[in-house]
Design a protein around this motif. Structure first.
Motif, PDB file in Angstrom:
ATOM      1  N   ARG A   4     -33.864-146.997 105.507  1.00  0.00           N
ATOM      2  CA  ARG A   4     -35.033-146.214 105.930  1.00  0.00           C
ATOM      3  C   ARG A   4     -35.055-145.992 107.442  1.00  0.00           C
ATOM      4  O   ARG A   4     -35.505-144.952 107.922  1.00  0.00           O
ATOM      5  N   LYS A   5     -34.577-146.946 108.195  1.00  0.00           N
ATOM      6  CA  LYS A   5     -34.561-146.820 109.645  1.00  0.00           C
ATOM      7  C   LYS A   5     -33.627-145.704 110.112  1.00  0.00           C
ATOM      8  O   LYS A   5     -33.757-145.213 111.229  1.00  0.00           O
ATOM      9  N   LEU A   6     -32.701-145.296 109.262  1.00  0.00           N
ATOM     10  CA  LEU A   6     -31.759-144.223 109.608  1.00  0.00           C
ATOM     11  C   LEU A   6     -32.339-142.832 109.355  1.00  0.00           C
ATOM     12  O   LEU A   6     -31.722-141.834 109.719  1.00  0.00           O
ATOM     13  N   ARG A   7     -33.527-142.769 108.782  1.00  0.00           N
ATOM     14  CA  ARG A   7     -34.138-141.476 108.452  1.00  0.00           C
ATOM     15  C   ARG A   7     -34.199-140.577 109.690  1.00  0.00           C
ATOM     16  O   ARG A   7     -34.669-140.986 110.751  1.00  0.00           O
ATOM     17  N   GLY A   8     -33.687-139.361 109.517  1.00  0.00           N
ATOM     18  CA  GLY A   8     -33.692-138.390 110.602  1.00  0.00           C
ATOM     19  C   GLY A   8     -32.550-138.545 111.585  1.00  0.00           C
ATOM     20  O   GLY A   8     -32.427-137.762 112.518  1.00  0.00           O
ATOM     21  N   GLN A   9     -31.696-139.530 111.387  1.00  0.00           N
ATOM     22  CA  GLN A   9     -30.598-139.777 112.314  1.00  0.00           C
ATOM     23  C   GLN A   9     -29.244-139.358 111.769  1.00  0.00           C
ATOM     24  O   GLN A   9     -28.263-139.360 112.501  1.00  0.00           O
ATOM     25  N   ILE A  10     -29.185-139.017 110.491  1.00  0.00           N
ATOM     26  CA  ILE A  10     -27.918-138.669 109.862  1.00  0.00           C
ATOM     27  C   ILE A  10     -28.011-137.242 109.347  1.00  0.00           C
ATOM     28  O   ILE A  10     -28.968-136.873 108.668  1.00  0.00           O
ATOM     29  N   GLN A  11     -27.010-136.444 109.682  1.00  0.00           N
ATOM     30  CA  GLN A  11     -26.959-135.061 109.204  1.00  0.00           C
ATOM     31  C   GLN A  11     -26.271-135.043 107.842  1.00  0.00           C
ATOM     32  O   GLN A  11     -25.167-135.552 107.688  1.00  0.00           O
ATOM     33  N   TRP A  12     -26.960-134.483 106.834  1.00  0.00           N
ATOM     34  CA  TRP A  12     -26.398-134.397 105.493  1.00  0.00           C
ATOM     35  C   TRP A  12     -26.164-132.945 105.145  1.00  0.00           C
ATOM     36  O   TRP A  12     -27.022-132.089 105.400  1.00  0.00           O
ATOM     37  N   GLU A  13     -25.006-132.660 104.576  1.00  0.00           N
ATOM     38  CA  GLU A  13     -24.705-131.315 104.121  1.00  0.00           C
ATOM     39  C   GLU A  13     -24.333-131.393 102.651  1.00  0.00           C
ATOM     40  O   GLU A  13     -23.551-132.236 102.244  1.00  0.00           O
ATOM     41  N   GLY A  14     -24.877-130.511 101.872  1.00  0.00           N
ATOM     42  CA  GLY A  14     -24.567-130.482 100.450  1.00  0.00           C
ATOM     43  C   GLY A  14     -25.560-129.598  99.730  1.00  0.00           C
ATOM     44  O   GLY A  14     -26.501-129.079 100.310  1.00  0.00           O
ATOM     45  N   ASN A  15     -25.323-129.429  98.443  1.00  0.00           N
ATOM     46  CA  ASN A  15     -26.190-128.619  97.615  1.00  0.00           C
ATOM     47  C   ASN A  15     -26.872-129.541  96.616  1.00  0.00           C
ATOM     48  O   ASN A  15     -26.273-129.936  95.616  1.00  0.00           O
ATOM     49  N   LEU A  16     -28.127-129.861  96.890  1.00  0.00           N
ATOM     50  CA  LEU A  16     -28.850-130.806  96.056  1.00  0.00           C
ATOM     51  C   LEU A  16     -29.004-130.288  94.636  1.00  0.00           C
ATOM     52  O   LEU A  16     -28.866-131.032  93.669  1.00  0.00           O
ATOM     53  N   GLU A  17     -29.287-129.001  94.465  1.00  0.00           N
ATOM     54  CA  GLU A  17     -29.439-128.426  93.126  1.00  0.00           C
ATOM     55  C   GLU A  17     -28.141-128.549  92.328  1.00  0.00           C
ATOM     56  O   GLU A  17     -28.146-128.867  91.140  1.00  0.00           O
ATOM     57  N   GLU A  18     -27.010-128.337  92.988  1.00  0.00           N
ATOM     58  CA  GLU A  18     -25.710-128.469  92.316  1.00  0.00           C
ATOM     59  C   GLU A  18     -25.445-129.925  91.916  1.00  0.00           C
ATOM     60  O   GLU A  18     -24.922-130.201  90.843  1.00  0.00           O
TER      61      GLU A  18
END
Length: 64
Positions: free
Chosen positions: A45-59
């Protein structure tokens, strides 16, 4: 590892009743595992907003 500890009898009885675990050892081990899991979740939880995620959640939600 073997160790002797004093545990509140009402507390351990509640844990055994509520979880269905059979032994005090199982209850203590499950409690320790739960504490570890919660601590790891807090670290994440402490990492929230600190990591860039790329992907297609719907897929990812489909069974492809």
């Amino acid at each position: 590892m073997q160790t002797n500890i004093s545990i509140d009898e009402n507390l351990i009885n509640d844990v055994l009743r509520l979880t269905g675990l059979k032994t005090k050892k199982e209850a203590v081990e499950e409690g320790l595992k739960t504490l570890i899991r919660l601590a790891k979740q807090e670290e994440i939880r402490k990492l929230r907003g600190q990591i860039q995620w790329e992907g297609n959640l719907e897929e990812m939600r489909t069974d492809k």
